[in-house]
Scaffold this active site. Structure first.
Site, mmCIF file in Angstrom:
data_model
loop_
_atom_site.group_PDB
_atom_site.id
_atom_site.type_symbol
_atom_site.label_atom_id
_atom_site.label_comp_id
_atom_site.label_asym_id
_atom_site.label_seq_id
_atom_site.Cartn_x
_atom_site.Cartn_y
_atom_site.Cartn_z
ATOM 1 N N ASP A 180 0.577 -1.205 0.065
ATOM 2 C CA ASP A 180 -0.044 -0.036 0.072
ATOM 3 C C ASP A 180 0.841 1.280 0.067
ATOM 4 O OD1 ASP A 180 0.906 0.453 2.557
ATOM 5 O OD2 ASP A 180 -0.856 -0.377 3.434
ATOM 6 N N LEU A 181 0.228 2.508 0.171
ATOM 7 C CA LEU A 181 1.008 3.633 0.306
ATOM 8 C C LEU A 181 2.068 3.543 1.150
ATOM 9 C CD1 LEU A 181 -1.532 6.273 -0.522
ATOM 10 C CD2 LEU A 181 0.249 5.863 -1.861
#
Length: 129
Positions: free
Chosen positions: A15-16
């Site tokens: 994810d980020l």
């Protein structure tokens, strides 16, 4: 016996924040279950075509213990915890070395083409890896 399946974390798995997106652990353990069945001599495609038998996940209990990150080399360990005629429970865990990063208890059921419970092949019920 324990079946071990290696998994490398790719950029697309994160994810980020750069950690494995939580739902991807379910993908990792699904792949490991497929390879566990293959190691037990079960060809799921042929089983579906010839006998109309498929496996469905009925329940998953999941614990996220520690984040895995891009390029980590993980392994998924799969063991039969309990098995009966049409249902089995597997203990699966994802490890980075000796560290457990994810653990799951997965209940599978065997279903026929009509959606009704069917007997799980004995090779799979007895398999540990």
């Amino acid at each position: 016996m324990t079946h071990v399946f290696p998994v490398r974390v790719y950029y697309e798995d994160t994810d980020l924040a750069g950690i494995v997106y939580y739902a991807n652990y379910l993908r990792f353990i699904e792949r490991a279950r497929t390879e566990w069945a293959r190691a037990a001599g079960i060809d799921q495609g042929r089983l579906r075509e010839e006998q109309g038998l498929v496996f469905a996940v009925r329940r998953v209990e999941a614990d996220y213990l520690s984040p895995a990150r891009f390029d980590d080399l993980l392994e998924v360990r799969t063991e039969v915890e309990e098995a009966s005629g049409a249902r089995m429970v597997l203990a699966q865990e994802v490890r980075r070395g000796e560290e457990r990063v994810f653990a799951a208890r997965v209940t599978l059921v065997a279903l026929g083409a009509d959606g009704r419970p069917r007997r799980i092949p004995s090779r799979l019920r007895e398999a540990g890896g």
